[in-house]
Design an enzyme around this catalytic site. Structure first.
Site, PDB file in Angstrom:
ATOM      1  CE1 TYR A  85      20.562  -6.126  75.376  1.00  0.00           C
ATOM      2  CE2 TYR A  85      22.066  -7.839  76.095  1.00  0.00           C
ATOM      3  CZ  TYR A  85      21.238  -7.302  75.131  1.00  0.00           C
ATOM      4  OH  TYR A  85      21.109  -7.932  73.923  1.00  0.00           O
ATOM      5  NE  ARG A 113      27.844  -3.234  72.850  1.00  0.00           N
ATOM      6  CZ  ARG A 113      27.938  -4.478  72.384  1.00  0.00           C
ATOM      7  NH1 ARG A 113      28.028  -4.683  71.078  1.00  0.00           N
ATOM      8  NH2 ARG A 113      27.939  -5.506  73.203  1.00  0.00           N
ATOM      9  NE  ARG A 131       2.801   1.401  82.752  1.00  0.00           N
ATOM     10  CZ  ARG A 131       2.090   2.069  81.846  1.00  0.00           C
ATOM     11  NH1 ARG A 131       1.250   3.016  82.211  1.00  0.00           N
ATOM     12  NH2 ARG A 131       2.220   1.784  80.552  1.00  0.00           N
ATOM     13  CG  HIS A 183       4.290   6.667  78.869  1.00  0.00           C
ATOM     14  ND1 HIS A 183       3.225   6.279  79.650  1.00  0.00           N
ATOM     15  CD2 HIS A 183       4.321   5.811  77.823  1.00  0.00           C
ATOM     16  CE1 HIS A 183       2.645   5.228  79.094  1.00  0.00           C
ATOM     17  NE2 HIS A 183       3.284   4.915  77.984  1.00  0.00           N
ATOM     18  CE  LYS A 230      24.645  -6.256  74.130  1.00  0.00           C
ATOM     19  NZ  LYS A 230      23.963  -7.111  73.173  1.00  0.00           N
ATOM     20  CD  GLU A 250      21.792  -6.729  64.596  1.00  0.00           C
ATOM     21  OE1 GLU A 250      22.952  -6.796  65.048  1.00  0.00           O
ATOM     22  OE2 GLU A 250      20.933  -5.938  65.059  1.00  0.00           O
ATOM     23  CG  LEU A 257      24.741  -4.232  69.247  1.00  0.00           C
ATOM     24  CD1 LEU A 257      23.917  -3.259  70.081  1.00  0.00           C
ATOM     25  CD2 LEU A 257      24.996  -5.502  70.028  1.00  0.00           C
TER      26      LEU A 257
END
Ligand code: PDD
Length: 278
Positions: free
Chosen positions: A33, A52, A99, A101, A146, A179, A203
């Site tokens: 995101y 990014r 579903r 993995h 992220k 952070e 990050l």
């Protein structure tokens, strides 16, 4: 003003937007995101956020995505939202599949966004600062990507609120300060800005980079190096930085008072310089 959502090319009111229940972001946290803000209708540091985002997808071996398409869509939703100061949330998942993995064979990512009016911290919070607590960093080892896997960040933020503080700061082995739950952290010691270096444990904040650039432009000394909680407690000033946070002063950390209470002189200068760039 309408709060809008974008789902794979279609824009609609947020309450009308839906995604399939087998989205891998939903089931595996297999999504990345970005959070971008705008001032006077201009998205701030858009190219940096898109770079990014691309890096996050590359690091996770997502299917190749045309970044020009993403860029146009981001500009479109900012435009349709029509806010002078708006925030766009972008989320891209590896796609929708039964579903399993293992990565799905289909290469169809899911690309969603929302746009809302910017929620800024109040002038009072910027002037008076906040209290934080430290928590042991139990996140995974790739915090430089992220991803939407923010459960531990959410737990830490709630722990801070429940203890009467406003946010939490992650501390790694050897008491190294990393952070915040949704921000980077800076301290100021003897007029020098100090922040954790870029490693997989934090990050690479866009605001962090912008502040370091401001330091270069204004010859404010800075160091990207490790520091521990003792140095944190003894700092002359400390603040969190981020897209929504801007420069948010810390006035108390684990009960230790920082500075004189309220925003310190260098933090104040940096907040003004950051806003000047917007
Ligand atoms: N968070 N560190 C973490 C863990 C973050 O989640 C964020 C941003 C930052 C600051 O990055 P930037 O300066 O690029 O916003 C640092 C966003 C705002 C969020 O999760 O909403």
């Amino acid at each position: 003003m309408p709060e809008l959502a974008y789902v794979n090319g279609n824009i609609m009111p947020i309450q009308d937007a839906t995604i399939p229940i087998e989205d891998r972001g939903y089931q595996f946290g297999d999504a990345v995101y970005e959070y971008i803000t705008s001032f006077n209708k201009r998205p701030f540091l858009l190219d940096e956020h898109l770079a990014r985002l691309k890096r996050s997808m590359t690091e996770l071996s997502f299917p190749l995505v045309d970044m020009d398409t993403i860029r146009s869509a981001v500009l479109e939703i900012f435009d349709k939202g029509g806010y002078d100061n708006g925030d766009v949330y972008i989320q891209i998942s590896r796609g929708v599949a039964p579903r399993d993995h293992a990565f799905p064979e289909s290469n169809e990512i899911q690309f969603i966004m929302t746009v809302r009016e910017t929620k800024r911290y109040s002038d009072e919070m910027h002037a008076n600062g906040i209290k934080v607590i430290t928590v042991e960093d139990q996140r995974w080892g790739r915090c430089d990507i992220k991803t939407v896997q923010l459960l531990y960040n959410a737990l830490a933020k709630q722990k801070a609120l429940d203890s009467g503080a406003y946010d939490a700061v992650f501390v790694g082995p050897d008491n190294v300060v990393r952070e915040g739950t949704s921000s980077n952290l800076f301290i100021i010691v003897d007029q020098t800005l100090i922040t954790h270096p870029l490693t997989p444990n934090i990050l690479p904040g866009i605001t962090r980079a912008c502040l370091l650039q401001i330091c270069r432009e204004r010859s404010i000394p800075f160091q990207e190096r490790f520091f521990d909680t003792n140095e944190l407690y003894a700092a002359d000033e400390a603040f969190l930085s981020g897209t929504t946070t801007e420069v948010l002063p810390l006035i108390e950390i684990d009960g230790h008072p920082i500075g004189q209470g309220g925003i310190g002189a260098i933090s104040k200068k940096l907040l003004a310089a950051l806003r000047n760039k917007m």
